[in-house]
Scaffold this active site. Structure first.
Site, PDB file in Angstrom:
ATOM      1  N   PRO A   8       0.826  -1.196   0.000  1.00 54.85           N
ATOM      2  CA  PRO A   8       0.000   0.000   0.000  1.00 54.85           C
ATOM      3  C   PRO A   8       0.865   1.252   0.000  1.00 54.85           C
ATOM      4  O   PRO A   8       1.854   1.324   0.742  1.00 54.85           O
ATOM      5  CB  PRO A   8      -0.782  -0.099   1.303  1.00 54.85           C
ATOM      6  N   GLU A   9       0.503   2.189  -0.822  1.00 53.65           N
ATOM      7  CA  GLU A   9       1.137   3.501  -0.806  1.00 53.65           C
ATOM      8  C   GLU A   9       0.129   4.481  -0.206  1.00 53.65           C
ATOM      9  O   GLU A   9      -0.891   4.068   0.326  1.00 53.65           O
ATOM     10  CB  GLU A   9       1.527   3.914  -2.235  1.00 53.65           C
TER      11      GLU A   9
END
Length: 270
Positions: A2-3
């Site tokens: 996840p960013e």
DNA sequence: ATGATCTCCTGAGCGC
DNA sequence: TGCGCTCAGGAGATCA
């Protein structure tokens, strides 16, 4: 995995469903995670989640009594609400029982993530060296361009460096460079000032667009209620090797930088 | 002091 | 069906 947009999507979900809840039970089995908590996680018990914040890819929960929780999802971490009797995912490291009879579970097969509890007044050491969040309005384009000019690393590495700007990861670095027309190999210092000034707004645009789609899911990213993100359909270059550039139809190229894949258009990124 | 490279893990997907 | 290989949204440690 996840960013910033994926973490922000989860943050919004937690702000709705976790804020105001009291943590009544803590079942911690995460001894094999890479980094431990400075304060035993069991001390979350009885505390109320007052706010859910985010800095870069870290979630920051504010608990009653001045305690803080930092959660990083690493590559494969998940935070999911569940009913008490519901089957558990494998590699579940933490189960919090909440005062509304629900549970919040943290699972992470690759164990790159972490959950840490900080006592009141304790510095959040994991964030201490981080730069401003990419969406923080206090970060200005000239400040960003100045930092870029001081960097001799490839611009792609500059964007991934969390001490410069926090929140940008491999997907959105590639997408922002494509939007701005900058080659990922170019040294930060060699980017023309006009493009350097534009890059930050393109970073922000792509992050906001992705947040609006609930983030990007390939195999396994899901939000707090198990929903995948839809931004994958809008990616211009990431994971599109050999496919046409949406702007000029040149085949997207894939190279390796610092042992990670970089995708770009060799025609419109110079 | 900076930038490049290695490392921590599991699981999915591919070619044979 | 299965084996071995490559690759993955991160980031701290270590090397030059």
């Amino acid at each position: 995995m996840p960013e910033l947009p994926e973490v922000e999507t989860i943050r919004r979900g937690l702000a709705k469903q976790l804020k105001g809840r009291r943590i009544d039970g803590v079942d911690w089995r995460g001894a094999k995670l890479r980094s431990g908590s400075p304060t035993p996680l069991e001390q979350m018990e009885g505390r109320v989640v007052e706010a859910v914040d985010r800095h870069g890819k870290y979630l920051h929960w504010h608990l009653s009594g001045g305690y803080s929780v930092l959660v990083h999802l690493g590559m494969t971490g998940k935070l999911l609400f569940a009913e008490a009797g519901e089957a558990e995912r494998s590699h579940t490291h933490l189960v919090l029982s909440l005062d509304d009879e629900k549970q919040l579970r943290f699972s992470d097969p690759r164990r790159f993530g972490c959950v840490k509890l900080f006592a009141p007044g304790t510095p959040l050491v994991d964030l201490a060296h981080f730069g401003k969040d990419a969406l923080d309005p206090k970060l200005t384009a000239p400040e960003f361009a100045d930092a870029m000019r001081a960097s001799r690393a490839p611009i792609k590495a500059f964007l991934l460096d969390q001490t410069q700007v926090a929140g940008v990861g491999n997907i959105y670095a590639a997408e922002a460079l494509w939007r701005t027309g900058i080659s990922p190999r170019r040294r930060g210092a060699s980017v023309p000032r006009a493009k350097a000034l534009k890059l930050l707004s393109h970073v922000r645009d792509v992050l906001r667009d992705s947040i609006a789609s609930g983030g990007t899911s390939f195999n396994d990213y899901v939000d707090h209620i198990g929903q995948p993100g839809k931004y994958v359909a809008k990616l211009a270059v990431y994971d599109r090797e050999g496919q046409p550039c949406p702007r000029c139809a040149t085949a997207i190229r894939r190279i390796s930088q610092a042992n990670r894949s970089t995708f770009y258009c060799p025609t419109c990124q110079t």
